[in-house]
Design a protein around this motif. Structure first.
Motif, PDB file in Angstrom:
ATOM      1  N   PRO A  31      24.138  63.325  20.648  1.00  0.00           N
ATOM      2  CA  PRO A  31      23.272  63.747  21.756  1.00  0.00           C
ATOM      3  C   PRO A  31      23.910  63.540  23.128  1.00  0.00           C
ATOM      4  O   PRO A  31      23.636  64.311  24.049  1.00  0.00           O
ATOM      5  CB  PRO A  31      22.028  62.873  21.588  1.00  0.00           C
ATOM      6  N   PHE A  32      24.769  62.548  23.279  1.00  0.00           N
ATOM      7  CA  PHE A  32      25.433  62.325  24.561  1.00  0.00           C
ATOM      8  C   PHE A  32      26.400  63.462  24.876  1.00  0.00           C
ATOM      9  O   PHE A  32      26.492  63.907  26.026  1.00  0.00           O
ATOM     10  CB  PHE A  32      26.170  60.978  24.548  1.00  0.00           C
ATOM     11  N   TYR A  33      27.125  63.926  23.876  1.00  0.00           N
ATOM     12  CA  TYR A  33      28.035  65.051  24.076  1.00  0.00           C
ATOM     13  C   TYR A  33      27.263  66.308  24.482  1.00  0.00           C
ATOM     14  O   TYR A  33      27.679  67.052  25.388  1.00  0.00           O
ATOM     15  CB  TYR A  33      28.820  65.343  22.792  1.00  0.00           C
ATOM     16  N   ILE A  34      26.146  66.552  23.800  1.00  0.00           N
ATOM     17  CA  ILE A  34      25.356  67.747  24.111  1.00  0.00           C
ATOM     18  C   ILE A  34      24.748  67.644  25.506  1.00  0.00           C
ATOM     19  O   ILE A  34      24.765  68.606  26.287  1.00  0.00           O
ATOM     20  CB  ILE A  34      24.258  67.950  23.058  1.00  0.00           C
ATOM     21  N   LEU A  35      24.211  66.478  25.831  1.00  0.00           N
ATOM     22  CA  LEU A  35      23.568  66.295  27.133  1.00  0.00           C
ATOM     23  C   LEU A  35      24.550  66.460  28.289  1.00  0.00           C
ATOM     24  O   LEU A  35      24.221  67.089  29.300  1.00  0.00           O
ATOM     25  CB  LEU A  35      22.914  64.909  27.189  1.00  0.00           C
ATOM     26  N   ILE A  36      25.747  65.915  28.154  1.00  0.00           N
ATOM     27  CA  ILE A  36      26.714  66.045  29.237  1.00  0.00           C
ATOM     28  C   ILE A  36      27.148  67.498  29.385  1.00  0.00           C
ATOM     29  O   ILE A  36      27.387  67.974  30.496  1.00  0.00           O
ATOM     30  CB  ILE A  36      27.927  65.106  29.007  1.00  0.00           C
ATOM     31  N   GLY A  37      27.215  68.219  28.252  1.00  0.00           N
ATOM     32  CA  GLY A  37      27.521  69.643  28.324  1.00  0.00           C
ATOM     33  C   GLY A  37      26.431  70.426  29.027  1.00  0.00           C
ATOM     34  O   GLY A  37      26.710  71.311  29.847  1.00  0.00           O
ATOM     35  N   MET A  38      25.185  70.093  28.727  1.00  0.00           N
ATOM     36  CA  MET A  38      24.067  70.751  29.395  1.00  0.00           C
ATOM     37  C   MET A  38      24.067  70.456  30.889  1.00  0.00           C
ATOM     38  O   MET A  38      23.770  71.334  31.709  1.00  0.00           O
ATOM     39  CB  MET A  38      22.747  70.282  28.777  1.00  0.00           C
ATOM     40  N   ALA A  39      24.421  69.229  31.258  1.00  0.00           N
ATOM     41  CA  ALA A  39      24.364  68.811  32.663  1.00  0.00           C
ATOM     42  C   ALA A  39      25.399  69.517  33.522  1.00  0.00           C
ATOM     43  O   ALA A  39      25.188  69.695  34.721  1.00  0.00           O
ATOM     44  CB  ALA A  39      24.554  67.298  32.765  1.00  0.00           C
ATOM     45  N   VAL A  40      26.520  69.911  32.912  1.00  0.00           N
ATOM     46  CA  VAL A  40      27.597  70.518  33.702  1.00  0.00           C
ATOM     47  C   VAL A  40      27.853  71.965  33.310  1.00  0.00           C
ATOM     48  O   VAL A  40      28.871  72.546  33.685  1.00  0.00           O
ATOM     49  CB  VAL A  40      28.901  69.698  33.559  1.00  0.00           C
ATOM     50  N   GLY A  41      26.948  72.559  32.540  1.00  0.00           N
ATOM     51  CA  GLY A  41      27.138  73.924  32.082  1.00  0.00           C
ATOM     52  C   GLY A  41      26.919  74.961  33.164  1.00  0.00           C
ATOM     53  O   GLY A  41      26.561  74.641  34.308  1.00  0.00           O
ATOM     54  N   PRO A  42      27.127  76.238  32.821  1.00  0.00           N
ATOM     55  CA  PRO A  42      26.979  77.330  33.800  1.00  0.00           C
ATOM     56  C   PRO A  42      25.587  77.406  34.417  1.00  0.00           C
ATOM     57  O   PRO A  42      25.420  77.964  35.499  1.00  0.00           O
ATOM     58  CB  PRO A  42      27.273  78.585  32.966  1.00  0.00           C
ATOM     59  N   HIS A  43      24.583  76.866  33.711  1.00  0.00           N
ATOM     60  CA  HIS A  43      23.214  76.925  34.216  1.00  0.00           C
ATOM     61  C   HIS A  43      22.877  75.748  35.126  1.00  0.00           C
ATOM     62  O   HIS A  43      21.801  75.720  35.725  1.00  0.00           O
ATOM     63  CB  HIS A  43      22.229  76.951  33.039  1.00  0.00           C
ATOM     64  N   ALA A  44      23.774  74.772  35.203  1.00  0.00           N
ATOM     65  CA  ALA A  44      23.499  73.589  36.018  1.00  0.00           C
ATOM     66  C   ALA A  44      23.688  73.892  37.502  1.00  0.00           C
ATOM     67  O   ALA A  44      24.467  74.757  37.895  1.00  0.00           O
ATOM     68  CB  ALA A  44      24.425  72.442  35.604  1.00  0.00           C
ATOM     69  N   LEU A  45      22.966  73.159  38.323  1.00  0.00           N
ATOM     70  CA  LEU A  45      23.100  73.306  39.768  1.00  0.00           C
ATOM     71  C   LEU A  45      24.336  72.552  40.242  1.00  0.00           C
ATOM     72  O   LEU A  45      24.883  71.696  39.536  1.00  0.00           O
ATOM     73  CB  LEU A  45      21.852  72.756  40.466  1.00  0.00           C
ATOM     74  N   GLU A  46      24.803  72.871  41.441  1.00  0.00           N
ATOM     75  CA  GLU A  46      25.924  72.141  42.008  1.00  0.00           C
ATOM     76  C   GLU A  46      25.503  70.699  42.283  1.00  0.00           C
ATOM     77  O   GLU A  46      24.434  70.444  42.837  1.00  0.00           O
ATOM     78  CB  GLU A  46      26.392  72.804  43.296  1.00  0.00           C
TER      79      GLU A  46
END
Length: 409
Positions: A31-46
């Motif tokens: 879950p940590f790997y997935i969460l960090i990916g979600m946090a910095v993915g194309p949909h994340a804000l600057e």
């Protein structure tokens, strides 16, 4: 392309940071790997004045994630050879059938009641049925239960799941990825996929003496090149006939596990499995829009609930069938509860087949919850057993009393 190396380096640094955090918290790293990916993915804000969205390197990271799936399944095949599957025993077959039957039926009911089309229903059932071998192995090691009486059943069920997974993904990939609109065309594709799987296993076992001679290579460099060539060629060819590339990797792993060089191959593959496997979960997180998860909340929560019920029931029935104590049976259900890489593979298969996008969000949220809840319940299984025993007054048979004492933590 100017910042490609920097972006990849930053991605690896973030993955490493997530791994260190999970290690410090003594929790499943998935879950940590997935969460960090979600946090910095194309949909994340600057974030602050930096843009961590991996615009240029996203295709490369996605490709590295695909390689991660191949290594994960290939290594799994190496761990569970065809010969070991055959020798597993009737109790494991019964336990695995019970586990798959209960969880798969509940998954089908969930998708059907939720009103999804038939293809989506099959994917949902796949997502909710198969447990994560990575999480199961980590739970057994972290909780020091590898010598427990129920561990043989736990490992047996995971092996049974692997067989089911190979057959199910072969059929599902033929149904979902097939361009044919007719029932006959779709079924033909599925039959070809299953035929290919059985053919690889049959010819592979017949070719074991030849493989032993071919792989008798002193140079580690040449040995690695030969193994990698076999892995990628079989996986790549699988994809061309609508069999998931991951299953091609699993098949060649099962075959090579029968050779005299299996341990050497495992030693070679393990670092690649860990590195690219981590990137796989991270790359999956990159594809998830955190703002879109809201549409899958209720479906995910219901899926979590039925998984809890299904796993508990399956563990109790499988344990009772094998003559294990109630406590050991509860341990079985909780240990194999975690969901991870295989659920994500199912979601990626749905994406490749153009199915409803909500399946990606559902898989991400469901895996996150189960990857956290599974290890936690396993850790607290002793207290859960004592709590339930107060109400139900479990009566283990004389045959099980020694086993029950042996499983006390």
């Amino acid at each position: 392309m100017d910042h490609m190396i920097l972006e990849v380096g930053l991605a690896i640094a973030l993955i490493a940071g997530a791994g260190l955090l999970s290690s410090r918290l003594r929790f499943s790293v998935i879950p940590f790997y997935i969460l960090i990916g979600m946090a910095v993915g194309p949909h994340a804000l600057e974030l602050w004045h930096f843009d961590f969205r991996f615009i240029q390197s996203a295709p490369l990271i996605e490709f590295m994630g695909r390689i991660g799936v191949l290594f994960l399944l290939f290594y799994l095949g190496l761990e569970f050879s065809v010969g070991r599957l055959i020798k597993s025993g009737k109790s494991i077959v019964k336990g695995g059938s019970i586990y798959i039957g209960i969880n798969f039926t509940l998954g089908l009911m969930l998708g059907w009641i939720a009103g999804f089309p038939w293809a989506e229903v099959l994917v949902i059932a796949g997502i909710t049925t198969i447990s994560s071998s990575a999480i199961v192995a980590k739970v057994l090691v972290d909780l020091k239960r590898t010598a427990n009486p129920e561990t043989e059943m736990v490992l047996g069920i995971t092996m049974f799941e692997d067989v089911f997974l190979a057959v199910y993904i072969s059929i599902l990939s033929g149904l979902v990825l097939s361009n044919s609109s007719s029932f006959g065309g779709v079924m033909l594709t599925a039959v070809i996929a299953l035929g290919f799987m059985l053919l690889v296993l049959y010819l592979g076992r017949k070719a074991i003496p030849l493989l032993n001679r071919v792989l008798n290579i002193r140079s580690n460099e040449l040995f690695g090149l030969v193994i990698f060539a076999m892995l990628f060629l079989v996986a790549g060819f699988s994809e061309t006939i609508h069999v998931a590339e991951a299953i091609g990797a699993l098949l060649i792993g099962l075959v090579l596990a029968e050779t005299d060089h299996a341990k050497r191959i495992e030693h070679l593959i393990m670092p690649f499995r860990d590195f690219f496997g981590a990137i796989f979960f991270f790359s999956f997180g990159l594809t998830i829009d955190p703002m879109a998860l809201g549409g899958a909340i209720w479906l995910s929560l219901v899926a979590v609930l039925i998984t809890l019920v299904g796993n508990f029931a399956a563990g109790m029935l499988a344990g009772a069938n094998a003559g294990l104590s109630v406590k050991a049976s509860i341990n079985i259900g909780f240990t194999i509860m975690g969901r991870g890489e295989f659920s994500i593979i199912m979601a990626n298969l749905a994406k490749a087949g153009g199915l409803m996008p909500v399946l990606q969000s559902f898989a991400a949220l469901y895996v996150l919850i189960m990857a956290i809840l599974g290890p936690l319940l396993s850790k607290e299984s002793k207290h859960i057993y004592k709590f339930l025993d107060k109400f139900f007054k479990f009566k283990d048979t004389a045959k099980n009393k020694k086993i029950k004492a042996a499983t006390q933590d």
